[in-house]
Design an enzyme around this catalytic site. Sequence first.
Site, PDB file in Angstrom:
ATOM      1  N   LYS A 213      19.831  84.528 -14.742  1.00 45.88           N
ATOM      2  CA  LYS A 213      20.364  85.230 -13.572  1.00 45.88           C
ATOM      3  C   LYS A 213      21.806  84.795 -13.326  1.00 45.88           C
ATOM      4  CE  LYS A 213      16.926  83.473 -11.413  1.00 45.88           C
ATOM      5  NZ  LYS A 213      15.896  83.030 -10.454  1.00 45.88           N
TER       6      LYS A 213
ATOM      7  N   THR B 250      20.769  85.530   1.181  1.00 46.55           N
ATOM      8  CA  THR B 250      20.401  85.319  -0.216  1.00 46.55           C
ATOM      9  C   THR B 250      19.293  84.282  -0.370  1.00 46.55           C
ATOM     10  OG1 THR B 250      22.172  83.684  -0.349  1.00 46.55           O
ATOM     11  CG2 THR B 250      22.687  85.911  -1.097  1.00 46.55           C
TER      12      THR B 250
ATOM     13  N   GLY C 210      16.011  82.882  -1.031  1.00 51.68           N
ATOM     14  CA  GLY C 210      14.793  83.380  -1.668  1.00 51.68           C
ATOM     15  C   GLY C 210      15.026  84.493  -2.672  1.00 51.68           C
ATOM     16  N   THR C 211      16.268  84.665  -3.101  1.00 52.37           N
ATOM     17  CA  THR C 211      16.580  85.735  -4.059  1.00 52.37           C
ATOM     18  C   THR C 211      15.794  85.581  -5.358  1.00 52.37           C
ATOM     19  OG1 THR C 211      18.811  85.877  -3.161  1.00 52.37           O
ATOM     20  CG2 THR C 211      18.452  86.887  -5.301  1.00 52.37           C
ATOM     21  N   GLY C 212      15.754  84.345  -5.876  1.00 53.49           N
ATOM     22  CA  GLY C 212      15.070  84.103  -7.151  1.00 53.49           C
ATOM     23  C   GLY C 212      13.578  84.351  -7.057  1.00 53.49           C
ATOM     24  N   CYS C 213      12.970  83.890  -5.940  1.00 54.17           N
ATOM     25  CA  CYS C 213      11.533  84.108  -5.735  1.00 54.17           C
ATOM     26  C   CYS C 213      11.243  85.605  -5.729  1.00 54.17           C
ATOM     27  CB  CYS C 213      11.077  83.531  -4.388  1.00 54.17           C
ATOM     28  SG  CYS C 213      11.523  81.802  -4.154  1.00 54.17           S
TER      29      CYS C 213
END
Lengths: 561, 561
Positions: free
Chosen positions: A196, A268, A270-273
């Site tokens: 990412k 942003t 918690g974007t990855g979750c």
Amino acid sequence: MVFGTPPPPRRAAKDCNVLTIAGSDCSGGAGIQADLKTFAAHGCYGTSVLTALTAQNTIGVQGVHPVSPEFVASQIRSVLDDVEIHALKTGMLCNAEISLAVSEALTLYKNAGKPIPIVCDPVCVSTSGHTLLEPGSVDVLLDHLFPISTLLTPNKSETELLLSSRGCNFEIETLDDLVGAATRLSALSDCSVLVKGGHFISSLEEVKEFSSRHPEVEVIKQNILEENMEILLVGQEGTQNRKLVVDVLHQPEATVLFCRPRIDSTSTHGTGCTLSSAITCRLAQGFSVKDAVAEASLYTYLGILTARPMGKGFGPLNHLHSVDHVAIPSPTQVNPYPFTYHLIQGSRQIWKEYVEHDFVKLLGKGILPKAAFAHFIKQDYHYLKYYARAYGLLAAKSSSFGAIQSATETIMNVINEIATHKTFCQSFGISPEELESTPESTATTAYGAYILNVGLQGDHAKLVMALMACLLGYGEVGLWLKKEASLPSSWVAMEGNPYRKWIEDYSGVHYQNAVRIGIESIEKLVVIDHPSPARLKEWEDVWLRCAELEKGFWDAAMAQA
Amino acid sequence: MVFGTPPPPRRAAKDCNVLTIAGSDCSGGAGIQADLKTFAAHGCYGTSVLTALTAQNTIGVQGVHPVSPEFVASQIRSVLDDVEIHALKTGMLCNAEISLAVSEALTLYKNAGKPIPIVCDPVCVSTSGHTLLEPGSVDVLLDHLFPISTLLTPNKSETELLLSSRGCNFEIETLDDLVGAATRLSALSDCSVLVKGGHFISSLEEVKEFSSRHPEVEVIKQNILEENMEILLVGQEGTQNRKLVVDVLHQPEATVLFCRPRIDSTSTHGTGCTLSSAITCRLAQGFSVKDAVAEASLYTYLGILTARPMGKGFGPLNHLHSVDHVAIPSPTQVNPYPFTYHLIQGSRQIWKEYVEHDFVKLLGKGILPKAAFAHFIKQDYHYLKYYARAYGLLAAKSSSFGAIQSATETIMNVINEIATHKTFCQSFGISPEELESTPESTATTAYGAYILNVGLQGDHAKLVMALMACLLGYGEVGLWLKKEASLPSSWVAMEGNPYRKWIEDYSGVHYQNAVRIGIESIEKLVVIDHPSPARLKEWEDVWLRCAELEKGFWDAAMAQA
């Protein structure tokens, strides 16, 4: 994003069960909370195994309580032993022991002959900078979890950390580095890898330059205003197309760059979750990894784009941007006609005034003044001409031969009804000449012209709505009188009732069958083309108005008595 | 449930933040998982403080791990210190220490001048029979939590337990008992009390009989097929209206019975969690307790009704029955035209073939053969007559004076354009007589008649879609040629270009302003009346077909060259 693509998934979202194995974020923006929201937004059934509890919010992490590895494994068993899971993701695994417990539980499951897509989000550090994976746990991931995973979704620094733990030290500074890192990690882990690029700033120029050197690498542009979109750029000059976020997907068969405009946002957390959960939902549906990532990254991007500010620090995404609310529930066996129920229940008062009209009651008793009935039957003759024309218009507005045929059959039914109408009239002393020459009443014009006006103004569905109050109301009256007549010492008299044929016609199989088809057609309409609240309101208004006009029609007849 | 009621809430759901303080159910059907799903289904932002972890599934509870009271309090602080919460609920509180920690944290918050609705679901036993609240904790609820609560939502056995702990022993066996118990618990706790009748079987007869003795008690019937719904009862005889579920709401000002048909279902795991969460969402929005309960009980009922079987025991509700998915995201400042973007991006290939047509390129260079332009301009004259008529039809399909005016102004613009058209034609040697007598080409008929056919068949929105490819495409061409012309050593020649006026017209302020209005009107349309996937598909098809017909229009012109 071309109309109609990607191809429909193998499994409907509503039939997918997904699992997240991750930590809890009490403030709701990350962890299993973000995962469950993402699952819900996709329409999937979400389950969640907790690895750790955190006390955190948009400012930072105030405390972490790891769950015992045994209880993590116990939760996994509770879920997997009972619910068929179609894809799962792992997030924060906290420490080496939990990482191992999770790896072992999932390996056991996999070896039991249930290979499902596993998305591993190797969470190491929170957005706010808090360490979420103890040092020394990385090896467990590499040795035990990656071998059973389908896709890894590290960010830039996690990629660097994972590579360095295998003696491959380098910092990602260019797009070439990003692609190189994804390739290496993929080789190392034998997984597909999505690196990412959220913490890496790229540009359209860099992507173009890279692309010219690597024509084999596919570039998917998302929400980027390109050439031939000048009309969308008005007022946006200089703000678009400058900085990009680029995610790199490396798979053995191909490398793909996903490019989006970089958004200046603090929403942003918690974007990855969110991204890995969205990918999990798509994989559960049977999408390819590439299509799953494409859909999921757009979902996540829109989550940031549409977020409202929350808290004092980095706020959560808007997980519900793609969610709308339906006003009419789906039909079920117990509740087969929810829309018709909604229409009748929502127009309760006027519906009762219409179907329980004095006209109907007196007709049932057989004591309705002949003048009232004569007025009604003559005006009904004029009304049926409007009604037949409306079905002609409905045929003209149809899209399939089936719909054209159905509308046309109704016209033919009306034409046939007219013949019996004339016979019926004669038995009441109304000659065909009188019938034809009777002037149209205002009530008839109002109702007939209203239906045709709805047909002119609206679409096929709206015109159908205008034809339902008549069809269903007479069906209701017919059934009601028939039911009442069947009761002991009933107020409804069938023997010697001059209007007996009228009651028998509307309670008869032929008419009731038409009612059934009508109800089923509007229920189907709502299922196939669920109306927005605004459109539903229009339909309700038409239904209500027609019920009023029906009542007005009988009012006018009674005024003659 | 009458059209339009209840009144709109004070706060939109999307602006509501809600909190659940409860246990975790890893299998996703109950606990904070059910709560978060319910919050999401209502469009509210959900936060969750964990009191205990359970390893459980549809069969039973395999393990419970309480969280330390200190860490529960710490999570509550993390949430409440950072996120503005509009309503909260408590569920499984596990033991006396946690119950006290929660009560104290919430009392502190309340005393800080932030009184918000608190729904207390006094969870004692799971659906599968597992004890979820240690004995001895009940007093803490009564002494510390109830005093700050707005509404309690015990089931039958919890009500009995709570009353007996205050020396009031009785079993609920009749509807009178149920109402009596709600009244007593309300007096005891000084809260509104909703006693859930899920474990108590009532009937329409019992409710009617009760009602005759207590006319002051309001009865709200939900999804019950009553008189005058004979047409909905066909095929349902004997199955409906027999057994009822009755929930009793006691408030100081009034008592209300909520009655629904009892459903024979095993999908009831987490029903209580779901109901109290749904009430919490409604209270956050500013609904009254009565309206909140009415909406929430219907939501919960439909969740059971539409659930698909899951697991080997008592499966979860369908929390997402009211959720639909939007295809077009909401406009934002960064992304102001998502629908127009969707149209252009989704029809990428044909859109490029249209706006980058050879006709346009040669026109920009000033070397378009005169025969091609002459053919185009003469056919455009005929086309504009269709176009003006289509706007006439649009006016006829409009619902507001604003829309009628807007359509009419476009007609007047076309009429004015015709005058300049004629002048322009004369400069190319085409006399008004030649213009008028030129036969209409097939391409012109195809396009013009298609638009009018769409107008006949569909509604206002669909006709607008048919008018957009022309408006937006010419806007794009105008802007593109203008932009290119402004670049150094451009291929677009303005000086000495015989078509300069054409370029200036379409890139000019007047036309571009019309383009802007057009884009904004379709974006607004989508926001106000979000199309279902089926309806969106129709709109896409119309847009695509019009872009093809536009290209065909220029193809025909080029064929003359």
